[in-house]
Design an enzyme around this catalytic site. Structure first.
Site, PDB file in Angstrom:
ATOM      1  N   SER A  76       0.898  -1.213  -0.085  1.00 28.70           N
ATOM      2  CA  SER A  76      -0.159   0.050  -0.023  1.00 28.70           C
ATOM      3  C   SER A  76       0.905   1.047  -0.028  1.00 28.70           C
ATOM      4  CB  SER A  76      -0.865  -0.086   1.163  1.00 28.70           C
ATOM      5  OG  SER A  76      -1.697   1.302   1.471  1.00 28.70           O
ATOM      6  N   TYR A 130      -2.296  -0.280  10.483  1.00 34.02           N
ATOM      7  CA  TYR A 130      -2.241  -0.773   8.928  1.00 34.02           C
ATOM      8  C   TYR A 130      -0.977  -0.404   8.558  1.00 34.02           C
ATOM      9  CZ  TYR A 130      -3.994  -1.079   4.091  1.00 34.02           C
ATOM     10  OH  TYR A 130      -4.051  -1.401   2.792  1.00 34.02           O
TER      11      TYR A 130
END
Length: 264
Positions: free
Chosen positions: A148, A161
């Site tokens: 990501s 995250y």
């Protein structure tokens, strides 16, 4: 220029794709099928995996479904063994499955950290180890990790995250360095904001921040220079390239696809 939709770029190869029941994983499965790969698809939801397979029904490839909870090490061992046994070997691993929990840093529980790290990091580590050992015996292979943009810089209210995706980026580089001379290419894709169910399922994050869901979504889109979310299909095309012989000279890279949010 190579046609990104040309069939045959992955013809005869076998790919294991985790988290293939929806979103980016489903888009990668569809792109790989169009390129001729045989697919071993795994997720926790069999009904959604069946939906993915139905989308591939007109392709002249083989598809096998396997349900697994990749936060469980025994499930990971079993699914990898089944993937290898299915067609006698594995050419491509796509570590796509992941979960997201968004909160202000001080509001995270240790259980949140454990849950995210088990899926987003430990399972990727375990599957990559298994795949590398297998690919060393076969003389090569491709691993594509879905990281990501959160793994390349800081962002608010999603520290857990981000930690997990920074770990995937670092893991990609370290594993690629150790296997570069063995015909194994390991790269990561770093999507920005993608038009998937994860984007729609931000209600918990909105509640934590005390703002309406629509406001949070609009704020997110406003940060993208292109003025739109990335489409899952665009990630699928990049994943085909990284799994094909066209990328044989590339390893250890973490490639953003973010609508221009960060360029590097």
């Amino acid at each position: 220029m190579t046609d990104k939709n040309a069939p045959g770029r992955l013809a005869g190869r076998t790919a294991l794709v985790t988290g293939a029941s929806r979103g980016i994983g489903r888009a990668i499965a569809e792109a790989y099928a169009a390129a001729g790969a045989n697919l071993f698809l795994t997720a926790t939801d069999l009904a959604r995996l069946e939906e993915t397979r139905a989308n591939l029904a007109n392709r002249s490839i083989e598809v096998r479904l396997h349900t697994a909870d990749i936060s469980n090490a025994d499930d990971v061992e079993a699914l990898f063994a089944a993937a290898v046994e299915w067609r006698g070997g594995l050419d491509i691993l796509v570590n796509n499955a992941g979960i997201y929990i968004g909160k202000p840093f001080v509001n995270y529980e240790l259980d949140d950290l454990d849950r995210v790290m088990n899926v987003n990091v430990r399972a990727v580590f375990q599957l990559s180890q298994l795949a590398i050992r297998h690919m060393q015996e076969r003389g090569g292979g491709k691993i594509v990790n879905i990281a990501s943009t959160a793994g390349k810089w800081e962002s608010p209210n999603q520290a857990v995250y981000n930690i997990s995706k920074h770990a995937v980026v670092g893991m990609t580089r370290c594993a690629a360095l150790e296997t570069a001379a063995q015909g194994i290419n390991i790269n990561a894709i770093c999507p920005g904001f993608v038009s998937t169910g994860m984007f729609d399922n931000l209600q918990a994050s909105a509640d934590e921040l005390g703002v309406p869901l629509e406001q949070l979504q609009q704020t997110i889109v406003s940060r993208v220079p292109m003025g739109r979310l990335v489409h899952p299909e665009e990630i699928g095309h990049l994943a085909v390239y990284l799994a094909s012989s066209e990328s044989d000279g590339m390893t250890g890279q973490s490639i953003p696809i973010s609508g221009g949010m960060r360029m590097g």
